[in-house]
Motif scaffolding. Structure first.
Motif, PDB file in Angstrom:
ATOM      1  N   GLY A 166       0.783  -1.229   0.000  1.00 16.11           N
ATOM      2  CA  GLY A 166       0.000   0.000   0.000  1.00 16.11           C
ATOM      3  C   GLY A 166       0.815   1.280   0.000  1.00 16.11           C
ATOM      4  N   LYS A 167       2.126   1.166   0.165  1.00 16.23           N
ATOM      5  CA  LYS A 167       3.000   2.351   0.164  1.00 16.23           C
ATOM      6  C   LYS A 167       3.302   2.758  -1.275  1.00 16.23           C
ATOM      7  N   ALA A 168       3.453   4.052  -1.470  1.00 19.39           N
ATOM      8  CA  ALA A 168       3.760   4.560  -2.807  1.00 19.39           C
ATOM      9  C   ALA A 168       5.119   4.046  -3.271  1.00 19.39           C
ATOM     10  N   ASN A 169       5.209   3.695  -4.523  1.00 19.03           N
ATOM     11  CA  ASN A 169       6.472   3.294  -5.152  1.00 19.03           C
ATOM     12  C   ASN A 169       7.082   4.576  -5.728  1.00 19.03           C
ATOM     13  N   ARG A 170       7.683   5.370  -4.840  1.00 19.48           N
ATOM     14  CA  ARG A 170       8.180   6.693  -5.219  1.00 19.48           C
ATOM     15  C   ARG A 170       9.240   6.617  -6.322  1.00 19.48           C
TER      16      ARG A 170
END
Length: 192
Positions: free
Chosen positions: A62-66
């Motif tokens: 769920g974390k952004a793939n920056r």
């Protein structure tokens, strides 16, 4: 609470200046940290970013793939995608920093790399730029793993360092001496 917009080019030492202000009792927020938070947590931002960059813009947790987002946004010929990403993020970042956390601080510092580019200078009582020599700035960015091409691509999207300094009310010089940087920050706070 007085507000200071803190800006400067990549590698000039905005984070070091924010830390100096924080040590002196100011509440200091970083727009980049807020951007990471809204990318990860704001449902509207997540939905819009996924629509723009696809499902791979977020990891399974769920974390952004920056890294993937940045690679696409800053790729040659992707100016429109970068603009659309900024149009998604900047209003959410602005809303987040306007919700000032509970604090006894008399001064709020918001580190905003694109302060003038996004015409946010009127949101602050004072605008402060951090400046250092170009050689030192390039060295710092190289130590972060940035190539000259990556630096040039990102620099092309920003107002040059000296122009930012001219637009600001105050300029802090950051050639690496943290005690000197802190003395400058202290002087700024003493005049508010």
């Amino acid at each position: 609470m007085k507000t200071i917009g803190l800006t400067g080019a990549m590698g000039c030492g905005k984070s070091a200046a924010a830390a100096a202000f924080r040590e002196l009792g100011a509440l200091a927020l970083e727009a980049d940290a807020i951007a990471h938070q809204v990318l990860d947590e704001d449902p509207e931002v997540r939905s819009a970013v996924k629509s723009l960059f696809g499902e791979s813009s977020y990891h399974p947790n769920g974390k952004a793939n920056r890294e993937a987002i940045a690679r696409t946004a800053f790729a040659a010929g992707s100016d429109e995608k970068l603009k659309r990403l900024e149009d998604i993020l900047h209003p959410a970042i602005r809303r987040a920093w306007k919700k000032i956390p509970e604090s006894n601080a008399k001064v709020l510092i918001v580190e905003v790399p694109l302060l003038f580019e996004k015409k946010l200078e009127n949101d602050f009582d004072l605008c402060v730029s951090v400046l250092c020599s170009e050689g030192l700035r390039m060295s710092r960015l190289a130590q972060r793993g940035m190539t000259p091409a990556q630096i040039a691509a990102r620099d092309a999207l920003q107002i040059p360092s000296l122009k930012k300094a001219e637009l600001c009310d105050v300029v802090l010089f950051n050639e690496g001496d943290k005690s000197f940087l802190k003395k400058q920050a202290e002087l700024v706070l003493s005049r508010l």
